[in-house]
Structures are given as C-alpha cells and as structure tokens.
Design a protein around this motif. Structure first.
Motif, mmCIF file in Angstrom:
data_model
loop_
_atom_site.group_PDB
_atom_site.id
_atom_site.type_symbol
_atom_site.label_atom_id
_atom_site.label_comp_id
_atom_site.label_asym_id
_atom_site.label_seq_id
_atom_site.Cartn_x
_atom_site.Cartn_y
_atom_site.Cartn_z
ATOM 1 N N PRO A 255 0.813 -1.226 0.000
ATOM 2 C CA PRO A 255 0.000 0.000 0.000
ATOM 3 C C PRO A 255 0.845 1.275 0.000
ATOM 4 C CG PRO A 255 -0.914 -1.580 1.516
ATOM 5 C CD PRO A 255 0.375 -2.155 1.090
ATOM 6 N N LEU A 256 1.952 1.218 0.765
ATOM 7 C CA LEU A 256 2.796 2.411 0.798
ATOM 8 C C LEU A 256 3.426 2.675 -0.579
ATOM 9 C CD1 LEU A 256 4.551 2.020 4.279
ATOM 10 C CD2 LEU A 256 3.033 3.882 3.553
ATOM 11 N N ALA A 257 3.825 1.613 -1.274
ATOM 12 C CA ALA A 257 4.390 1.788 -2.618
ATOM 13 C C ALA A 257 3.344 2.381 -3.568
ATOM 14 C CB ALA A 257 4.893 0.445 -3.166
ATOM 15 N N ALA A 258 2.103 1.891 -3.441
ATOM 16 C CA ALA A 258 1.039 2.413 -4.306
ATOM 17 C C ALA A 258 0.783 3.897 -4.026
ATOM 18 C CB ALA A 258 -0.234 1.588 -4.118
ATOM 19 N N LEU A 259 0.751 4.256 -2.735
ATOM 20 C CA LEU A 259 0.542 5.670 -2.378
ATOM 21 C C LEU A 259 1.684 6.533 -2.890
ATOM 22 C CD1 LEU A 259 -0.856 5.438 1.280
ATOM 23 C CD2 LEU A 259 -2.033 6.293 -0.745
ATOM 24 N N ASN A 260 2.898 5.992 -2.853
ATOM 25 C CA ASN A 260 4.051 6.751 -3.364
ATOM 26 C C ASN A 260 3.875 7.045 -4.851
ATOM 27 O OD1 ASN A 260 6.691 7.917 -2.871
ATOM 28 N ND2 ASN A 260 7.460 6.296 -4.218
ATOM 29 N N ARG A 261 3.405 5.977 -5.575
ATOM 30 C CA ARG A 261 3.144 6.191 -6.997
ATOM 31 C C ARG A 261 2.023 7.203 -7.202
ATOM 32 N NH1 ARG A 261 3.684 0.553 -6.985
ATOM 33 N NH2 ARG A 261 1.410 0.318 -7.154
ATOM 34 N N ALA A 262 1.028 7.158 -6.323
ATOM 35 C CA ALA A 262 -0.097 8.092 -6.426
ATOM 36 C C ALA A 262 0.389 9.534 -6.219
ATOM 37 C CB ALA A 262 -1.181 7.739 -5.417
ATOM 38 N N PHE A 263 1.340 9.704 -5.272
ATOM 39 C CA PHE A 263 1.912 11.039 -5.051
ATOM 40 C C PHE A 263 2.580 11.563 -6.330
ATOM 41 C CE2 PHE A 263 1.642 11.074 -0.327
ATOM 42 C CZ PHE A 263 1.335 12.409 -0.164
ATOM 43 N N ILE A 264 3.305 10.641 -6.983
ATOM 44 C CA ILE A 264 3.982 11.061 -8.218
ATOM 45 C C ILE A 264 2.956 11.479 -9.275
ATOM 46 C CG2 ILE A 264 5.423 10.274 -10.124
ATOM 47 C CD1 ILE A 264 6.864 8.454 -8.096
ATOM 48 N N GLU A 265 1.902 10.671 -9.507
ATOM 49 C CA GLU A 265 0.861 10.977 -10.484
ATOM 50 C C GLU A 265 0.131 12.250 -10.116
ATOM 51 O OE1 GLU A 265 0.205 9.510 -13.327
ATOM 52 O OE2 GLU A 265 1.721 7.950 -13.038
ATOM 53 N N LEU A 266 -0.114 12.406 -8.795
ATOM 54 C CA LEU A 266 -0.811 13.617 -8.340
ATOM 55 C C LEU A 266 0.033 14.844 -8.638
ATOM 56 C CD1 LEU A 266 -3.173 14.943 -6.831
ATOM 57 C CD2 LEU A 266 -1.919 14.522 -4.685
ATOM 58 N N GLY A 267 1.373 14.723 -8.434
ATOM 59 C CA GLY A 267 2.244 15.853 -8.747
ATOM 60 C C GLY A 267 2.194 16.231 -10.225
ATOM 61 N N GLU A 268 2.170 15.193 -11.090
ATOM 62 C CA GLU A 268 2.075 15.464 -12.526
ATOM 63 C C GLU A 268 0.750 16.132 -12.868
ATOM 64 O OE1 GLU A 268 2.718 11.802 -14.495
ATOM 65 O OE2 GLU A 268 4.882 11.738 -14.070
ATOM 66 N N ALA A 269 -0.332 15.678 -12.258
ATOM 67 C CA ALA A 269 -1.652 16.268 -12.504
ATOM 68 C C ALA A 269 -1.666 17.721 -12.057
ATOM 69 C CB ALA A 269 -2.726 15.466 -11.780
ATOM 70 N N GLN A 270 -1.076 17.960 -10.833
ATOM 71 C CA GLN A 270 -1.029 19.346 -10.359
ATOM 72 C C GLN A 270 -0.244 20.249 -11.331
ATOM 73 O OE1 GLN A 270 0.616 18.478 -6.460
ATOM 74 N NE2 GLN A 270 -1.269 19.299 -5.460
ATOM 75 N N GLN A 271 0.876 19.730 -11.836
ATOM 76 C CA GLN A 271 1.700 20.531 -12.737
ATOM 77 C C GLN A 271 0.931 20.844 -14.029
ATOM 78 O OE1 GLN A 271 4.832 21.790 -12.047
ATOM 79 N NE2 GLN A 271 4.328 22.996 -13.900
ATOM 80 N N GLY A 272 0.226 19.845 -14.577
ATOM 81 C CA GLY A 272 -0.557 20.064 -15.798
ATOM 82 C C GLY A 272 -1.652 21.083 -15.586
ATOM 83 N N VAL A 273 -2.318 21.004 -14.418
ATOM 84 C CA VAL A 273 -3.385 21.976 -14.144
ATOM 85 C C VAL A 273 -2.798 23.375 -13.994
ATOM 86 C CG1 VAL A 273 -5.146 22.657 -12.466
ATOM 87 C CG2 VAL A 273 -4.917 20.252 -13.129
ATOM 88 N N GLU A 274 -1.627 23.451 -13.297
ATOM 89 C CA GLU A 274 -0.983 24.764 -13.137
ATOM 90 C C GLU A 274 -0.584 25.354 -14.488
ATOM 91 O OE1 GLU A 274 2.282 24.317 -10.526
ATOM 92 O OE2 GLU A 274 1.048 23.989 -8.726
ATOM 93 N N ASP A 275 -0.043 24.485 -15.393
ATOM 94 C CA ASP A 275 0.324 24.973 -16.732
ATOM 95 C C ASP A 275 -0.896 25.502 -17.486
ATOM 96 O OD1 ASP A 275 2.906 24.284 -16.240
ATOM 97 O OD2 ASP A 275 2.843 22.395 -17.378
ATOM 98 N N CYS A 276 -2.014 24.801 -17.355
ATOM 99 C CA CYS A 276 -3.248 25.236 -18.024
ATOM 100 C C CYS A 276 -3.726 26.560 -17.458
ATOM 101 C CB CYS A 276 -4.309 24.143 -17.871
ATOM 102 S SG CYS A 276 -5.878 24.579 -18.700
ATOM 103 N N LEU A 277 -3.658 26.690 -16.107
ATOM 104 C CA LEU A 277 -4.078 27.956 -15.497
ATOM 105 C C LEU A 277 -3.182 29.105 -15.957
ATOM 106 C CD1 LEU A 277 -4.934 26.894 -11.818
ATOM 107 C CD2 LEU A 277 -6.506 27.818 -13.536
ATOM 108 N N GLU A 278 -1.896 28.809 -16.074
ATOM 109 C CA GLU A 278 -0.969 29.862 -16.512
ATOM 110 C C GLU A 278 -1.276 30.286 -17.956
ATOM 111 O OE1 GLU A 278 3.840 30.582 -17.027
ATOM 112 O OE2 GLU A 278 3.108 28.827 -15.932
ATOM 113 N N ALA A 279 -1.619 29.262 -18.796
ATOM 114 C CA ALA A 279 -1.944 29.587 -20.199
ATOM 115 C C ALA A 279 -3.214 30.409 -20.291
ATOM 116 C CB ALA A 279 -2.082 28.302 -21.011
#
Length: 548
Positions: free
Chosen positions: A262-286
């Motif tokens: 479970p901890l490994a899965a959550l770690n992967r989720a953190f990584i995916e969540l970070g990518e999602a946050q970055q994409g949303v931030e890029d869209c907001l900036e655009a």
C-alpha cells in the motif's frame, strides 16, 4: 490621265466608248446634242452628286466605266491603299445605276463606296466652268490653292497645332482633376488621419476576433480549473494523501511488512498527483491574462469593423483603401505643381504654334504677291490687262492650317472696288479669270485631268483665240478636256470629237464621233457659219487651224 470612258444606257446614250488622249481634247456639237450628258456620266462614275434619274428609258440599269493611267507617285495610290483596294498602272472605275435608283460602284473590280469614288475624283479630275462653285470660286479652298501655288509646307503648323491641343487637353484634365479632389480635400484629410491613427493591417481583424474568442472562453473555464487545482493541493487530495502516508508509515514496523505494497502504491499516487497538479498549473498559466486585455482587444476589433462599415469596404481592405485615399490626397498636394508645369508646357506649345503660324503667314503673304504678279501676266494675253487680281489675306481663328483667311478678289477696271470673283466679273470675264487662275495654280499638278465646260462662253474673236491658246498651254503639262462652242478654241485642239444627236426608229440617242482632218474642217466651219456650211466657212476653218 483619263484614258477612256464607256457609257451604257445613260440618259439618251445607248452605248458609247471614248478613248481620250494627252494634251487638249475638244468636244463640240450643236446645242442640245448631249455634251452635258458626257459630263453627267463622268461625274456619275466619279461619285459626284448630279441628276437623280440617269437610266435610259426602257433600260434596266445604266453603267459608266472610266479608266485612268496612274504614275508611280500619283496621289490616287494613297487613297487606294487606305481603302484597301488593289493598285496597278491602270485605275478602272465602274458604277451602275439601276432603274430603282440603287447605285453600286467598283474600283479595279473591287466593290467600294461613293465616298471612295469622290476621294479619288479629287485627285483625278477637276471640272471648271462659268458657274464653278466646287473649285476656284469657293473661298473655302483659296487658302489651300495659295499653299499649293507656293509649294508651302503646312506640316509644321499642323504638328504644332496638334501639340498645342494635346498640351491644352492635358492642362484642362489636370485642372478638372484638381478641382474635383479639392472638393473632397477635407474628407480626405480627415479620413486619412483616422486611418493612420488606427493603422489597420491585413488579417488583423481575424486575428483579433480569434484572440477575443479565446479570452472569452478562458473566463468561463478558468474558475472550474482553479477549483480543481485547489482540490488537488494541500487543502485537498495532496494533504489527505500526506496524512495517510504518515499514518501508514508509523504503523508499518508493527504490521510485519503488510503495508509495504500500500505504501508503494501511495508513493506512486503522489507522483501521479504531482504530474496532474503541474498540468493543471500549466493550463491555469496559459489561461491567465490581464482582464483589461480583453477590453483592449474588443475596442480595437470594434473600431476596425466600424471604420470598414463607414467606408463600405471589408476590414482586410482598409489598408488598400487608405493607400488610395493617400494617393488622392497627394493629388491635391501635388496638383498645384502639376498644373503649374502643364500650364508652362501649354504656354510653350502656344508660343511654338504662333512662331510656326507666323512663318507660314509671312510665306503666304509673299506667295500672294507672287500669285498676283503671275495672274497679271496671264490676264494680259486674255485681253484683260486692265483688270486687277488680288489675293487678300486676313486674320482668321487659329487652327491646324494657320492664322490666315485667304480670298481671291478682282476689280475689272482701274479704280473699281474689288470683290469676290463670282460677284464682280461678268460671264465672259469670269471665264477668263478662272482660266488664268487655273494656269497659275496647275503648274506641277501632274496626272490631273482638267475639264472646262464652255469656259469660253461670252467671248469671241481675238479673245476666244487667246482663251484657246491658254488652254493649249495648260494642256502641255496636263490633260485638258474642253466643251466649247468657239471655233477659235476648237481649232487649237490636239484631238477633236463631235457630239451628235440621232433619231432612229423613233428613239433619240446621242453619240460622239472622233473627227479626222476633213471632218474637223467641216465641224469648225459649222461653228463659224451655223447650219449652212459654205466653202468660205471651210476656208475660214482651215485658216483657223493653220494659224495654230
């Protein structure tokens, strides 16, 4: 030179063929024999306006053919070329008149018009008589006759007149253009200033419209994206996942390895969540823009569209429209200079025309005096040594032929007032004036056939002899045809024809008979004595012929 004339079914001529010769050709005959019919027929084939009904009674159509010799430089050749008609050493004119009045003409077997015939007749034949109103007596032609007498070249004046006309037309056009643009000068200056301030560019309207639509769309979706961005941050998913990670990591040592996956899965989720946050931030900036930019874009877009509607053009055409307005405004600004330049050019062309016209006028005055002297020399042998011929030159409206009006005037007696030829001279005097004038004017007119129709009427004796001798002298350089009732003139002819009227089978016809030596004596004797020809009349005729 007129070489022949063939007439069929014209008036009272059934069929007639004449072969004329160089020199003085004489036609005689009793009054009413048909001499004038020959001239009518010749005039018909040359396109002259004459009698309306020419076809012989009972015939379907009348026909006249005339043929001329043409030298290599004869002016008739130019007329033939301009009319697209064939040339040759011989020129054949043929004209048919149907009984219903229709007229058809041919030149060298090519169909043509009466206008072409008349143009050819002007350089082929001249007809002169006591009532000459298409030649020497017409003042409208006197200037041209004087120029021909003096060999004056009117070309420079015509060319200067043409340049003056072109300069005046260019000036008038420029002045009219300047006046027209001046009427819209205020509009042009305001419109150009307005367009210059806005400075619309081709394609800008479409670009602004796309930018406006994008900004309008961004306003609608940005709030949702911002809310999603907040839900993914520390106050949302990121914070919850962080808490879960800390809680599970604290319990992992006691779970005996059960929480590693479970901890490994959550770690992967953190990584995916970070990518999602970055994409949303890029869209907001655009989607991030200055709220005032939309207002500026809309303001410029609406200004461009309003200006296009105002001037009735498409928004993308505003740049070209502005360029056109600038050109028209430049015409106002540069118009004065252009008009000043053209005005100077017109003044220069006018001065050049005046100079050429003055030179021509001076030459005309000199030639007029020379013509008057030549006429005095010609009138003396014609028993008119007391008469005075004057070439009057008066100022005329400037034109392509210069600034002179020319008129031939005469005074029949010393001290008598001078006046136009046809108003002052009597019939016999007029004949001699015309003959003398024709002698003076004809020098150098090679290839021209001159016809004198009873120009000796009203004179007799020594005067008639003098007329005949001048005609013969004239015939040395040109072909001359004379219709005469004077035995003195007839005796001087190089070739003699008699016109006769005959009645056969109840039909009257006219014919022309060439006269040999004896027949010629009899004809001149008839002219001397009348109906009864005596031996004395024949002797008189022989004496007249011998005296030539």
């Amino acid at each position: 030179m007129l070489r022949g004339l063939e007439i069929r079914d014209m008036l009272i001529i059934d069929r007639l063929e004449l072969a004329f010769q160089p020199g003085l050709n004489v036609l005689t005959g009793e009054t009413g024999a048909g001499k004038s019919i020959l001239l009518d027929a010749l005039g018909f084939v040359l396109g002259w306006r004459g009698r309306a009904e020419l076809v012989r009674a009972g015939a379907e159509q009348g026909e006249v053919v005339a043929w001329f010799d043409l030298g290599p430089d004869h002016p008739a050749r130019r007329i033939l070329r301009e009319a697209g008609l064939p040339e040759g050493e011989e020129l054949i004119l043929r004209r048919v008149n149907s009984v219903d009045g229709r007229k058809t003409a041919w030149v060298n077997d090519r169909r043509t018009t009466g206008e072409v015939l008349r143009a050819l007749s002007d350089v082929l034949v001249e007809l002169h008589g006591q009532h000459d109103d298409r030649g020497l007596l017409n003042p409208r032609g006197h200037r041209q006759m004087l120029d021909a007498f003096g060999g004056l070249d009117t070309g420079p004046v015509r060319q200067a007149w043409g340049r003056l006309g072109a300069a005046r037309n260019a000036l008038a056009e420029a002045e009219a253009t300047l006046a027209a643009v001046r009427e819209e000068e205020e509009f042009l200056r305001h419109a150009v200033a307005e367009l210059d301030r806005l400075d619309p560019q081709p394609g800008e309207e479409a670009s602004l419209d796309a930018r406006r639509r994008a900004m309008q769309g961004a306003e609608k979706i940005r709030s949702d994206i911002a809310r999603a961005h907040a839900a993914l941050g520390l106050e949302g998913a990121e914070g919850i996942l962080g808490d879960a990670m800390r809680w599970l990591e604290g319990a992992a040592e006691r779970a005996g390895g059960a929480l590693e996956a479970p901890l490994a899965a959550l770690n992967r989720a953190f990584i995916e969540l970070g990518e999602a946050q970055q994409g949303v931030e890029d869209c907001l900036e655009a989607l991030d823009f200055n709220p005032g930019e939309l207002e500026l874009v809309e303001e410029r877009l609406f200004a461009i569209r309003a200006l296009a509607r105002k001037h009735g053009v498409l928004p993308d055409d505003l740049d070209g429209f502005a360029a056109d307005l600038r050109r028209r405004l430049a015409a106002v600004d540069g118009g004065e200079q252009q008009v000043a330049t053209l005005r100077a050019a017109a003044a220069e062309a006018h001065a050049a025309y005046e100079s050429a016209a003055d030179l021509l006028s001076a030459a005309r005055h000199a030639e007029a005096r020379r013509l008057d002297v030549a006429m005095a020399a010609e009138l003396a042998p014609l028993r008119m040594e007391r008469a005075v011929f004057r070439t009057e030159i008066a100022a005329a409206e400037p034109g392509p032929e210069g600034i002179d009006a020319v008129a031939f005037t005469v005074a029949t007696n010393p001290g008598a007032p001078a006046g136009p030829l046809n108003k002052i001279a009597s019939g016999g005097e007029l004949s001699r004036f015309l003959l003398a004038l024709k002698v003076c004017l004809t020098r150098g007119s090679d290839g021209l056939t001159m016809i004198f129709d009873e120009i000796d009427r009203g004179v007799g004796g020594a005067t008639a002899d003098a007329v005949g001798r001048r005609l013969r002298a004239l015939a040395e350089d040109a072909q001359v045809l004379v219709v005469t009732h004077s035995p003195q003139v007839a005796a001087l002819g190089a070739h003699h024809w008699r016109v006769e009227k005959r009645v056969a089978a109840g039909m009257t016809t006219s014919t022309v008979v060439p006269l040999g030596p004896e027949a010629r004596v009899d004809e001149i004797a008839r002219m001397v004595a009348g109906d009864t020809v005596t031996e004395a009349a024949r002797e008189a005729a022989r004496a007249l012929i011998a005296a030539t």
